[in-house]
Design an enzyme around this catalytic site. Structure first.
Site, PDB file in Angstrom:
ATOM      1  N   HIS A  48       0.831  -1.195   0.000  1.00 14.48           N
ATOM      2  CA  HIS A  48       0.000   0.000   0.000  1.00 14.48           C
ATOM      3  C   HIS A  48       0.870   1.252   0.000  1.00 14.48           C
ATOM      4  CE1 HIS A  48      -3.921  -2.055   1.612  1.00 14.48           C
ATOM      5  NE2 HIS A  48      -3.417  -2.638   0.535  1.00 14.48           N
ATOM      6  N   GLU A  82       1.032   3.835   1.968  1.00 14.14           N
ATOM      7  CA  GLU A  82       1.647   4.207   3.238  1.00 14.14           C
ATOM      8  C   GLU A  82       2.919   3.404   3.497  1.00 14.14           C
ATOM      9  OE1 GLU A  82      -2.872   3.886   4.149  1.00 14.14           O
ATOM     10  OE2 GLU A  82      -1.473   3.241   2.574  1.00 14.14           O
ATOM     11  N   TRP A 103     -12.591   9.375 -39.630  1.00 13.84           N
ATOM     12  CA  TRP A 103     -12.704   9.513 -38.175  1.00 13.84           C
ATOM     13  C   TRP A 103     -13.528  10.766 -37.890  1.00 13.84           C
ATOM     14  CZ3 TRP A 103     -11.355   5.545 -35.305  1.00 13.84           C
ATOM     15  CH2 TRP A 103     -10.357   4.684 -35.726  1.00 13.84           C
ATOM     16  N   THR A 129     -21.890  -2.851 -33.809  1.00 14.00           N
ATOM     17  CA  THR A 129     -20.626  -2.121 -33.913  1.00 14.00           C
ATOM     18  C   THR A 129     -19.508  -3.065 -34.340  1.00 14.00           C
ATOM     19  OG1 THR A 129     -21.244  -0.437 -32.293  1.00 14.00           O
ATOM     20  CG2 THR A 129     -18.897  -0.825 -32.593  1.00 14.00           C
ATOM     21  N   ASP A 167     -17.643  -2.120 -37.726  1.00 12.29           N
ATOM     22  CA  ASP A 167     -16.298  -1.545 -37.601  1.00 12.29           C
ATOM     23  C   ASP A 167     -15.192  -2.575 -37.422  1.00 12.29           C
ATOM     24  OD1 ASP A 167     -17.491   0.932 -37.764  1.00 12.29           O
ATOM     25  OD2 ASP A 167     -17.541   1.251 -35.601  1.00 12.29           O
ATOM     26  N   LEU A 188     -10.795  -3.016 -29.797  1.00 12.54           N
ATOM     27  CA  LEU A 188     -11.169  -2.694 -28.412  1.00 12.54           C
ATOM     28  C   LEU A 188     -10.007  -2.938 -27.448  1.00 12.54           C
ATOM     29  CD1 LEU A 188     -14.845  -4.042 -28.244  1.00 12.54           C
ATOM     30  CD2 LEU A 188     -14.030  -1.792 -28.954  1.00 12.54           C
ATOM     31  N   VAL A 219     -27.028   0.922 -28.260  1.00 10.93           N
ATOM     32  CA  VAL A 219     -26.522   0.544 -26.938  1.00 10.93           C
ATOM     33  C   VAL A 219     -26.463   1.766 -26.025  1.00 10.93           C
ATOM     34  CG1 VAL A 219     -24.506  -0.314 -25.679  1.00 10.93           C
ATOM     35  CG2 VAL A 219     -25.259  -1.466 -27.758  1.00 10.93           C
ATOM     36  N   GLY A 231     -28.244   4.564 -26.270  1.00  4.77           N
ATOM     37  CA  GLY A 231     -29.612   4.940 -25.925  1.00  4.77           C
ATOM     38  C   GLY A 231     -30.215   4.014 -24.886  1.00  4.77           C
ATOM     39  N   SER A 232     -29.944   2.712 -25.025  1.00  7.12           N
ATOM     40  CA  SER A 232     -30.458   1.736 -24.056  1.00  7.12           C
ATOM     41  C   SER A 232     -29.850   1.937 -22.675  1.00  7.12           C
ATOM     42  CB  SER A 232     -30.170   0.314 -24.548  1.00  7.12           C
ATOM     43  OG  SER A 232     -30.819   0.059 -25.771  1.00  7.12           O
TER      44      SER A 232
END
Length: 366
Positions: free
Chosen positions: A50, A52, A170, A196, A200, A204, A300, A302-303
């Site tokens: 961590h 600290e 683009w 998509t 395309d 990803l 997608v 919009g959903s």
């Protein structure tokens, strides 16, 4: 320098862990003695030391009598690592300044209380808003069990993400696209619809200029498992997995064919012939997805808005106008009847990338 200035330095350190610490939060720590920083540290990876601990080890014997600035309340429980509170006491630190309390319902307040009970002065809520923004994904996931959801899209000034033929390369320039790759690096998962993928054939993945990035888990909404078997994301080399989400009536042979490529097929509830997004978010949270970037397409997106799962937007606008009403809109589907039913966006900010602009805002309070 004052507490705020030192805490800002600690927040800058914490930011270095972005994209690498999930499902843990990003944390930075600073040790100050007689107006001089003697130790620095940040949480680098889940399972690692961590912040600290890093700062105390960096300072060594100089930790005695110092003030510790830390962006998140020190842990007081045994996890993958021992409690940081014990390390703080052993180091002889006299004062601890904390940006925000630990939002984990199971440990809230334990670290600060423990330190105070053992004679250490504790100051809290220094740069709290900045600290909460830094770990907005972790806060949402640890308190709700679902991922923090960001919707990203790139559009022309008249709100179109592609022409009537589907051409979208683009919309924005290279600087804006590079920022999107930094977003991908920062999240656990990236989600698109199967249309998509068909249109395309995206990878990803994360591609950062001059730096190594972390690929997010690729999540494809595909109710009937119609994804082309030749799709890039089913065959590319990446340490991150590909998950395809379908309905329970998806063909078994298609499931078997997809699984043979190494993809994982996940069955989810269906509503109105589409994947029901709220229960899917809870499932993804259970599977360790603390943050999710939705990149499209219009149906997608919009959903996602209609389902009420979105926490944050990153809307890019390019200085271009298609000028017709036949391009593909940012959101598809049925919207509200009245303007007062629209979705309010809060804490709006504007960033510029060369000639493109990005509007960033929140739909839900942290």
């Amino acid at each position: 320098m004052n507490d705020i200035e030192y805490m800002q330095q600690a927040l800058t350190l914490a930011e270095k862990g972005r994209g690498w610490t999930s499902p843990n939060p990003m944390v930075g720590a600073l040790l100050v003695k007689d107006g001089r920083v003697v130790g620095r540290g940040y949480h680098q990876r889940a399972g690692g030391a961590h912040a600290e601990v890093k700062a105390i080890d960096h300072a060594g014997k100089l930790s005695q009598g110092t003030t510790l600035y830390v962006t998140l309340e020190p842990c007081n429980h045994f996890g993958r690592t021992p409690p940081c509170t014990h390390k703080i006491l052993a180091a002889g630190i006299r004062r601890v300044v904390v940006a925000m309390g630990d939002p984990n319902p199971g440990v809230e307040g334990g670290g600060n209380r423990y330190l105070q009970d053992h004679g250490i002065e504790v100051t809290t809520d220094i740069c709290e808003k900045e600290a909460r923004t830094l770990n907005e994904a972790f806060i949402t996931w640890i308190t709700t069990g679902r991922p923090f959801v960001i919707v990203k899209c790139a559009a022309t000034l008249d709100g179109r993400i592609a022409t009537r033929t589907g051409d979208s390369r683009w919309v924005t320039g290279s600087a804006a696209r590079q920022f999107v790759h930094r977003l991908r690096h920062a999240v656990d998962g990236i989600m698109v619809g199967v249309q998509t993928v068909k249109k395309d054939d995206p990878s990803l993945t994360t591609r950062l200029d001059g730096a190594t990035g972390s690929d997010p888990t690729r999540i494809i909404l595909d109710t009937h498992l119609s994804i082309p078997m030749k799709s890039k994301l089913l065959h590319q080399t990446s340490p991150a997995p590909t998950w395809v989400v379908c309905g329970k009536h998806a063909p078994a042979d298609r499931r078997a064919a997809l699984e043979s490529t190494g993809a994982r097929v996940i069955t989810a509830p269906v509503k109105d012939s589409r994947i029901d997004l709220p229960p899917l978010m809870q499932r993804l949270g259970e599977m360790g997805i603390t943050s999710l970037l939705i990149e499209g397409g219009g149906m997608v997106i919009g959903s996602a808005f209609a389902a009420g799962i979105v926490d944050k937007i990153c809307f890019f606008y390019a200085p271009k106008i298609l000028g017709g009403d036949d391009g593909i809109p940012m959101c598809r589907g049925t919207g509200p009847e009245r303007m007062h039913q629209s979705i309010a966006v809060h804490d709006l900010s504007v960033l510029r990338f060369d000639t493109d602009v990005m509007l960033q805002g929140y739909l839900k309070p942290l």
